[in-house]
Design an enzyme around this catalytic site. Structure first.
Site, PDB file in Angstrom:
ATOM      1  N   ASP A  32       0.812  -1.219   0.000  1.00  0.00           N
ATOM      2  CA  ASP A  32       0.000   0.000   0.000  1.00  0.00           C
ATOM      3  C   ASP A  32       0.842   1.264   0.000  1.00  0.00           C
ATOM      4  O   ASP A  32       0.593   2.192  -0.772  1.00  0.00           O
ATOM      5  CB  ASP A  32      -0.954   0.005   1.201  1.00  0.00           C
ATOM      6  CG  ASP A  32      -1.993  -1.105   1.098  1.00  0.00           C
ATOM      7  OD1 ASP A  32      -2.294  -1.527  -0.027  1.00  0.00           O
ATOM      8  OD2 ASP A  32      -2.495  -1.552   2.141  1.00  0.00           O
TER       9      ASP A  32
ATOM     10  N   ARG B 241       2.850   5.478  17.342  1.00  0.00           N
ATOM     11  CA  ARG B 241       2.510   6.573  16.426  1.00  0.00           C
ATOM     12  C   ARG B 241       3.234   7.875  16.752  1.00  0.00           C
ATOM     13  O   ARG B 241       3.716   8.555  15.848  1.00  0.00           O
ATOM     14  CB  ARG B 241       0.998   6.797  16.380  1.00  0.00           C
ATOM     15  CG  ARG B 241       0.157   5.619  15.860  1.00  0.00           C
ATOM     16  CD  ARG B 241       0.887   4.692  14.958  1.00  0.00           C
ATOM     17  NE  ARG B 241       0.052   3.646  14.369  1.00  0.00           N
ATOM     18  CZ  ARG B 241       0.533   2.535  13.871  1.00  0.00           C
ATOM     19  NH1 ARG B 241       1.843   2.296  13.933  1.00  0.00           N
ATOM     20  NH2 ARG B 241      -0.252   1.636  13.317  1.00  0.00           N
TER      21      ARG B 241
ATOM     22  N   ASP C  37      -5.634   5.565  14.228  1.00  0.00           N
ATOM     23  CA  ASP C  37      -4.295   6.019  13.876  1.00  0.00           C
ATOM     24  C   ASP C  37      -4.291   7.311  13.065  1.00  0.00           C
ATOM     25  O   ASP C  37      -3.364   8.110  13.176  1.00  0.00           O
ATOM     26  CB  ASP C  37      -3.554   4.919  13.108  1.00  0.00           C
ATOM     27  CG  ASP C  37      -3.084   3.801  14.034  1.00  0.00           C
ATOM     28  OD1 ASP C  37      -2.949   4.060  15.241  1.00  0.00           O
ATOM     29  OD2 ASP C  37      -2.850   2.690  13.543  1.00  0.00           O
TER      30      ASP C  37
ATOM     31  N   SER D   2      -5.352  -7.414   9.083  1.00  0.00           N
ATOM     32  CA  SER D   2      -4.587  -6.172   9.151  1.00  0.00           C
ATOM     33  C   SER D   2      -3.719  -6.266  10.397  1.00  0.00           C
ATOM     34  O   SER D   2      -4.230  -6.462  11.501  1.00  0.00           O
ATOM     35  CB  SER D   2      -5.524  -4.960   9.244  1.00  0.00           C
ATOM     36  OG  SER D   2      -4.789  -3.777   9.465  1.00  0.00           O
TER      37      SER D   2
END
Length: 412
Positions: A14, A95, A124, A175
């Protein structure tokens, strides 16, 4: 000079496709940023070269494993960070460190925009964009999946059409996000919350139903941070990595939870965090013997609020910094050793030892040598219960005494 966009780059399909996709959609050059937080897999150099081969004009890579362990995992440990009493903030704490490097790269390469690969349904996107706005208020944010219509099917088609050096045929049904603090798995058949997880969901942990012999580990803490395992000095990163292996071999740290996402939906998540959960179990127990009672009670409230802020993407917020200061102050005497038995999916405390402990054997014992003056208890109880007694007397004066006569009767 052409404007530039910094892209959070993982090296997968991706984000590899996103390099060209963003360039074509915006007319801007793309700088790829890859940050190693202990996710494993390919080397940073391999990831860097792939980014360049996929069209990035620059590739910024950072080995942030020690930084992540010291500056993000350890504060989480000090706060006993478990969202909804279960989730050790695996993705939530990675993150902000990635965000910091994205902003640093934007400054270094003169980018005006930061891009990330998040969808419009998850937490996220909030964590990245709130962090970016906080650290670099002048920067704009875009998300190719959310804002530029980049779907998985289009990504595969684009990669094949442009002969990008990335695998397009392997389709993982899940995922997955992982780092040294743990691993998060979602989507696929797990979205039906009646379905139990299958063996292929797990990677960091072995099946706890068939464990090897118990593994006993002694963890030494200094001011809330692990500094040795079984007497051998370790860094924070080494402590997490070694306990990931040892606790993971015993199936410790498997979590199946339906959690409340920040965006307002409930989501089913599977987590594996063997090292994190073992460390949190040990740290909590050490706090039990080193924190004063009222301090410990209040810290639980602070820990929960800290955890919620971090889950909600507020790592860089003023309140979170304030709570950090309180939590760090509480850790002044959280030093000592905890002996844990790792076995069959559980991390069980077996022993505690600390030079700064508040546990006094002579006060606690019922045997000879008892230093507790039991004669003080009667007066303490009279005073402690006085307000309730006075209130009860008023209640009975106005409404009469309660009738307990039926409590002792038996049906015959």
């Amino acid at each position: 000079m052409t404007d530039r966009i910094v892209l959070a780059y993982s090296g997968g399909l991706d984000t590899s496709v996103a390099i060209g996709w963003i360039a074509e959609a915006t007319g801007q050059e793309v700088v790829a940023v890859a940050v190693d937080v202990g996710q494993g897999g390919e080397s940073l150099e391999t990831v860097r070269q792939r980014a360049l081969d996929c069209g990035a004009v620059e590739a910024y890579v950072a080995d942030a494993r020690d930084e992540f362990a010291d500056q993000y995992c350890m504060p989480t440990l000090k706060a006993n960070g478990l969202y909804m009493d279960s989730y050790p903030l695996v993705s939530a704490i990675s993150r902000p460190v990635i965000t910091k490097h994205l902003v640093a790269a934007a400054q270094q390469f003169g980018a005006t925009t930061v891009a990330h690969g998040c969808t419009g349904k998850g937490n996220d996107q909030v964590r990245f964009e709130v962090g970016i706005q906080t650290l670099g208020p002048e920067l704009k944010c875009i998300a190719p999946v959310r804002d530029l219509a980049l779907t998985r099917e289009l990504a595969i088609e684009y990669a094949e059409k442009h002969n990008l050096p990335i695998e397009t045929t392997k389709k993982n049904p899940f995922s997955i996000d992982q780092n040294v603090w743990g691993r998060a798995v979602e989507t696929g058949f797990l979205e039906d919350i009646w379905n139990g997880p299958t063996k292929d969901v797990y990677d960091y942990t072995e099946d706890p139903s068939f464990p090897p012999s118990p593994d006993v580990v002694t963890i030494t803490f200094d001011q809330g941070v692990p500094v040795a395992l079984d007497g051998q000095t370790v860094t924070a990163l080494e402590a997490i990595e070694q306990l990931n292996r040892r606790a993971g071999a015993q199936g410790v740290g498997r979590i199946d939870i339906v959690e409340d996402r920040l965006v307002g939906i409930k989501s089913r998540e599977i987590y594996e965090a063997p090292g994190a959960m073992a460390l949190i179990a040990a740290h909590r127990e050490l706090e039990n013997i080193t924190l004063e009672r009222e301090q410990a009670r209040f810290k639980k409230t602070v820990d929960q609020r800290w955890t919620e802020l971090v889950y909600d993407g507020q790592w860089f917020s003023p309140l979170k910094r304030n709570l950090d200061a309180f939590i760090d102050e509480t850790q002044k005497y959280v030093s000592g050793e905890i002996r844990l038995e790792l076995h069959g999916g559980r991390a069980t405390v077996q022993g505690r030892r600390s030079e700064t402990s508040l546990y006094d054997f002579n006060l606690a014992t019922y045997d000879a040598g008892d230093a507790f003056d039991q004669s003080s208890a009667r007066g303490f109880i009279d005073i402690f219960g006085l307000s309730s007694k006075v209130a009860s007397q008023r209640e009975q004066r106005i409404h009469g005494k309660p009738d307990f006569s039926g409590l002792g009767s038996l049906d015959r």
